[in-house]
Enzyme design. Structure first.
Site, PDB file in Angstrom:
ATOM      1  N   ARG A 121       0.811  -1.229   0.000  1.00 47.07           N
ATOM      2  CA  ARG A 121       0.000   0.000   0.000  1.00 47.07           C
ATOM      3  C   ARG A 121       0.841   1.275   0.000  1.00 47.07           C
ATOM      4  NH1 ARG A 121      -2.839  -3.018   3.917  1.00 47.07           N
ATOM      5  NH2 ARG A 121      -4.655  -4.037   2.991  1.00 47.07           N
ATOM      6  N   LYS A 143       3.450  11.541 -11.372  1.00 38.84           N
ATOM      7  CA  LYS A 143       2.629  10.688 -12.253  1.00 38.84           C
ATOM      8  C   LYS A 143       3.385   9.373 -12.437  1.00 38.84           C
ATOM      9  CE  LYS A 143      -0.060  13.823 -15.116  1.00 38.84           C
ATOM     10  NZ  LYS A 143      -0.317  14.278 -16.497  1.00 38.84           N
ATOM     11  N   GLU A 185      10.932  19.126 -24.525  1.00 38.68           N
ATOM     12  CA  GLU A 185      10.189  19.450 -23.294  1.00 38.68           C
ATOM     13  C   GLU A 185      10.725  20.738 -22.661  1.00 38.68           C
ATOM     14  OE1 GLU A 185       7.507  17.890 -22.450  1.00 38.68           O
ATOM     15  OE2 GLU A 185       7.667  15.897 -23.361  1.00 38.68           O
ATOM     16  N   LYS A 227       7.959  23.183 -13.637  1.00 40.88           N
ATOM     17  CA  LYS A 227       7.078  22.023 -13.438  1.00 40.88           C
ATOM     18  C   LYS A 227       6.608  21.972 -11.994  1.00 40.88           C
ATOM     19  CE  LYS A 227       5.806  17.413 -14.303  1.00 40.88           C
ATOM     20  NZ  LYS A 227       5.918  16.195 -15.043  1.00 40.88           N
ATOM     21  N   GLU A 237      -4.104  17.305 -11.691  1.00 42.77           N
ATOM     22  CA  GLU A 237      -4.535  17.696 -13.035  1.00 42.77           C
ATOM     23  C   GLU A 237      -6.041  17.871 -13.162  1.00 42.77           C
ATOM     24  OE1 GLU A 237      -2.061  16.272 -16.371  1.00 42.77           O
ATOM     25  OE2 GLU A 237      -3.935  15.798 -17.357  1.00 42.77           O
ATOM     26  N   ARG A 241      -2.792  21.856 -14.637  1.00 40.71           N
ATOM     27  CA  ARG A 241      -1.609  21.052 -14.972  1.00 40.71           C
ATOM     28  C   ARG A 241      -1.562  20.690 -16.461  1.00 40.71           C
ATOM     29  NH1 ARG A 241       1.139  16.145 -11.393  1.00 40.71           N
ATOM     30  NH2 ARG A 241       2.596  15.474 -12.989  1.00 40.71           N
ATOM     31  N   ASN A 245       0.820  19.942 -21.193  1.00 47.33           N
ATOM     32  CA  ASN A 245       0.554  19.144 -22.390  1.00 47.33           C
ATOM     33  C   ASN A 245       0.643  19.952 -23.672  1.00 47.33           C
ATOM     34  OD1 ASN A 245       0.194  16.657 -21.198  1.00 47.33           O
ATOM     35  ND2 ASN A 245      -1.945  17.097 -20.693  1.00 47.33           N
ATOM     36  N   HIS A 248       1.388  18.278 -26.884  1.00 45.36           N
ATOM     37  CA  HIS A 248       1.244  16.831 -26.682  1.00 45.36           C
ATOM     38  C   HIS A 248      -0.004  16.257 -27.334  1.00 45.36           C
ATOM     39  CE1 HIS A 248       4.484  17.526 -23.925  1.00 45.36           C
ATOM     40  NE2 HIS A 248       4.504  16.298 -23.485  1.00 45.36           N
ATOM     41  N   HIS A 252       0.841  13.149 -29.200  1.00 43.63           N
ATOM     42  CA  HIS A 252       0.358  11.818 -28.794  1.00 43.63           C
ATOM     43  C   HIS A 252      -0.305  11.106 -29.969  1.00 43.63           C
ATOM     44  CE1 HIS A 252       0.061  12.834 -24.231  1.00 43.63           C
ATOM     45  NE2 HIS A 252       1.232  12.329 -24.548  1.00 43.63           N
ATOM     46  N   HIS A 265       9.159  10.310 -28.296  1.00 44.87           N
ATOM     47  CA  HIS A 265       8.147  11.169 -27.688  1.00 44.87           C
ATOM     48  C   HIS A 265       8.493  12.655 -27.885  1.00 44.87           C
ATOM     49  CE1 HIS A 265       5.239  12.625 -24.755  1.00 44.87           C
ATOM     50  NE2 HIS A 265       6.218  13.222 -24.111  1.00 44.87           N
TER      51      HIS A 265
HETATM   52  P1  NAD Z   1      13.659   5.746 -21.512  1.00 41.88           P
HETATM   53  O1  NAD Z   1      13.439   5.675 -20.071  1.00 41.88           O
HETATM   54  O2  NAD Z   1      13.200   4.618 -22.352  1.00 41.88           O
HETATM   55  O3  NAD Z   1      15.218   5.970 -21.783  1.00 41.88           O
HETATM   56  C1  NAD Z   1      15.687   6.062 -23.110  1.00 41.88           C
HETATM   57  C2  NAD Z   1      16.901   5.187 -23.351  1.00 41.88           C
HETATM   58  O4  NAD Z   1      18.044   5.819 -22.789  1.00 41.88           O
HETATM   59  C3  NAD Z   1      16.831   3.801 -22.715  1.00 41.88           C
HETATM   60  O5  NAD Z   1      17.308   2.877 -23.651  1.00 41.88           O
HETATM   61  C4  NAD Z   1      17.769   3.908 -21.525  1.00 41.88           C
HETATM   62  O6  NAD Z   1      18.363   2.697 -21.178  1.00 41.88           O
HETATM   63  C5  NAD Z   1      18.793   4.886 -22.027  1.00 41.88           C
HETATM   64  N1  NAD Z   1      19.457   5.678 -20.984  1.00 41.88           N
HETATM   65  C6  NAD Z   1      18.866   6.335 -19.976  1.00 41.88           C
HETATM   66  N2  NAD Z   1      19.748   7.078 -19.324  1.00 41.88           N
HETATM   67  C7  NAD Z   1      20.943   6.878 -19.913  1.00 41.88           C
HETATM   68  C8  NAD Z   1      22.236   7.403 -19.696  1.00 41.88           C
HETATM   69  N3  NAD Z   1      22.475   8.342 -18.785  1.00 41.88           N
HETATM   70  N4  NAD Z   1      23.236   6.939 -20.467  1.00 41.88           N
HETATM   71  C9  NAD Z   1      22.998   6.035 -21.451  1.00 41.88           C
HETATM   72  N5  NAD Z   1      21.792   5.547 -21.738  1.00 41.88           N
HETATM   73  C10 NAD Z   1      20.770   5.963 -20.969  1.00 41.88           C
HETATM   74  O7  NAD Z   1      13.011   7.058 -22.153  1.00 41.88           O
HETATM   75  P2  NAD Z   1      12.613   8.484 -21.534  1.00 41.88           P
HETATM   76  O8  NAD Z   1      12.460   9.363 -22.712  1.00 41.88           O
HETATM   77  O9  NAD Z   1      13.484   8.899 -20.429  1.00 41.88           O
HETATM   78  O10 NAD Z   1      11.181   8.201 -20.883  1.00 41.88           O
HETATM   79  C11 NAD Z   1      10.054   7.872 -21.658  1.00 41.88           C
HETATM   80  C12 NAD Z   1       8.942   7.439 -20.738  1.00 41.88           C
HETATM   81  O11 NAD Z   1       8.644   8.519 -19.853  1.00 41.88           O
HETATM   82  C13 NAD Z   1       7.644   7.076 -21.428  1.00 41.88           C
HETATM   83  O12 NAD Z   1       7.184   5.848 -20.933  1.00 41.88           O
HETATM   84  C14 NAD Z   1       6.691   8.193 -21.035  1.00 41.88           C
HETATM   85  O13 NAD Z   1       5.363   7.744 -20.947  1.00 41.88           O
HETATM   86  C15 NAD Z   1       7.226   8.582 -19.698  1.00 41.88           C
HETATM   87  N6  NAD Z   1       6.884   9.945 -19.275  1.00 41.88           N
HETATM   88  C16 NAD Z   1       6.351  10.110 -18.043  1.00 41.88           C
HETATM   89  C17 NAD Z   1       6.052  11.378 -17.580  1.00 41.88           C
HETATM   90  C18 NAD Z   1       5.525  11.566 -16.188  1.00 41.88           C
HETATM   91  O14 NAD Z   1       5.148  12.679 -15.839  1.00 41.88           O
HETATM   92  N7  NAD Z   1       5.538  10.543 -15.368  1.00 41.88           N
HETATM   93  C19 NAD Z   1       6.282  12.508 -18.390  1.00 41.88           C
HETATM   94  C20 NAD Z   1       6.835  12.300 -19.646  1.00 41.88           C
HETATM   95  C21 NAD Z   1       7.130  11.020 -20.095  1.00 41.88           C
HETATM   96  N1  GLY Z   2       4.209  15.299 -18.166  1.00 48.74           N
HETATM   97  C1  GLY Z   2       2.986  15.966 -17.857  1.00 48.74           C
HETATM   98  C2  GLY Z   2       2.673  16.013 -16.406  1.00 48.74           C
HETATM   99  O1  GLY Z   2       3.452  15.629 -15.569  1.00 48.74           O
HETATM  100  O2  GLY Z   2       1.622  16.441 -16.050  1.00 48.74           O
END
Ligand code: NAD
Ligand code: GLY
Length: 358
Positions: A121, A143, A185, A227, A237, A241, A245, A248, A252, A265
């Site tokens: 939990r 998130k 971003e 942020k 949101e 918030r 987007n 986006h 998306h 992305h």
């Molecule tokens: P990712 O986490 O897939 O990382 C991209 C690649 O980079 C991976 O292959 C990873 O192994 C590699 N990598 C990471 N750090 C590294 C480093 N320092 N050196 C070498 N390689 C490295 O991609 P991302 O763009 O970071 O994240 C995408 C995800 O984030 C999506 O699932 C998306 O939905 C999510 N997201 C979430 C939020 C939120 O608010 N929670 C906001 C935006 C995106």
């Molecule tokens: N990435 C959008 C949010 O965190 O709301």
């Protein structure tokens, strides 16, 4: 090291930003959690690069440590992988005081946060983001989610970390196209809230793309501050918030239509912002100059500014399917000027189609 506070009453935490911080993870965590076990969730490649630095520091601070490795890629944001992580936590004898350390990009962060929100939990977790996207966006704001076969991020929770530790030195090993995608971003923050940030990126694009540490700290710190300010006002949101987007909605749709593999992305967001600005102009919100400046900056960073050939009708339909569309109203964040946006509840479909056609 810079410290930013995100003020969310009892869920408040600090975002620490600087260089050489990974080796201080244990020191930072010691003051934040009571437990003595820490599980570092990461990818094998990131473990090789940074795992030892983090676990040695945790051990020095008195934590018993274990790794939980997950494969790279979006597919790891699944209930199946989350299930394997629960097994690992049970096997390691974790309890409610144990802390999870998300070492990686947004995939590791979203997955670890979801597991932390639900295991027993809720157990504490910290974000140690290693991609630019994670450092400026996904690690901050709580998130967390895994994907469902029918859609991204459909299963999740708002669950805040206990801290975010941003070591900008980790960006040196990040593949360049991942870094550049994360810049979309950062540009977004300039457009939605901070003209000075937008101008800074414009004036220092070469130094930023060459990973100048002072520039990186500046853009990460400013982005996180923006942020944090948005999340403080509207954590769950309810409306405000959604300014995060900007770009986006179209982005998306492009990602969905290209099976989440055609474009990163950030690249989809870059295109989405250019078209959202055109839409803003067509709806009478902003001048041509705003569109021109945004398009020029996106190009300067080497990010795409044109939609792939998907057809306006398909893009509009994909937007209706997006979980943020209610009835046939697509909510858009429109730009009025660089640094100023407005959330609208619907743009007439003919206007939207015309912009997408051009
Ligand atoms: P990712 O986490 O897939 O990382 C991209 C690649 O980079 C991976 O292959 C990873 O192994 C590699 N990598 C990471 N750090 C590294 C480093 N320092 N050196 C070498 N390689 C490295 O991609 P991302 O763009 O970071 O994240 C995408 C995800 O984030 C999506 O699932 C998306 O939905 C999510 N997201 C979430 C939020 C939120 O608010 N929670 C906001 C935006 C995106
Ligand atoms: N990435 C959008 C949010 O965190 O709301």
């Amino acid at each position: 090291m810079k410290k930013l506070k995100i003020d969310l009453a009892e869920r408040s935490y600090e975002i620490l930003i600087g260089r050489n911080l990974l080796g201080r993870t244990g020191e930072f965590l010691r003051d934040l959690v009571k437990g003595n076990s820490a599980v570092v969730v990461t990818h094998p490649g990131i473990r090789r690069l940074y795992g030892d630095g983090v676990t040695v520091s945790l051990q020095k601070a008195g934590f018993r440590t274990a790794y939980a490795e997950v494969a790279e890629g979006e597919a790891s944001k699944s209930l199946e992988v989350a299930g394997r992580l629960f097994d690992r936590l049970v096997e390691f004898g974790c309890d409610r005081q144990s802390v999870l350390v998300a070492l990686g990009g947004g995939v590791v962060g979203d997955l670890t946060g979801f597991v932390a929100a639900t295991f027993m939990r809720g157990v504490p977790f910290v974000q140690v983001p290693t991609t630019l996207l994670a450092q400026v966006d996904s690690s901050v704001g709580g998130k967390t989610a895994v994907n469902h076969p029918r859609g991204k991020n459909l299963i999740g929770a708002f669950y805040q970390p206990r801290a975010v530790i941003v070591d900008v030195d980790t960006l040196k090993t990040l593949p360049f196209d991942e870094f550049r995608a994360g810049m979309a971003e950062v540009v977004k923050y300039g457009v939605i809230a901070d003209r000075a940030l937008f101008d800074f990126i414009d004036d220092n694009a070469s130094a930023i793309l060459a990973l100048d540490p002072a520039c990186l700290e500046r853009i990460v710190e400013t982005s996180c501050a923006i942020k944090a300010g948005v999340v403080e006002k509207d954590e769950r949101e309810s409306r405000y918030r959604m300014v995060l987007n900007f770009g986006h909605t179209i982005g998306h749709a492009v990602e969905a239509l290209t099976g989440y593999s055609g474009m990163k992305h950030g690249e989809a967001v870059a295109v989405g912002m250019v078209y959202a600005a055109e839409l803003s102009k067509a709806a009478g919100y902003c001048s041509e100059d705003v569109c021109r400046r945004l398009r020029a900056l996106i190009r300067k960073l080497g990010l795409p500014d044109k939609l792939p050939d998907l057809g306006p009708a398909a893009i509009v339909e994909a937007m209706y399917l997006d979980k943020k569309a209610t009835d046939r109203n697509i909510r858009f964040v429109l730009v009025k000027d660089i640094g100023e946006v407005e959330i609208t509840d619907g743009v007439p479909e003919p206007v939207l189609r015309k912009v997408l056609e051009n």
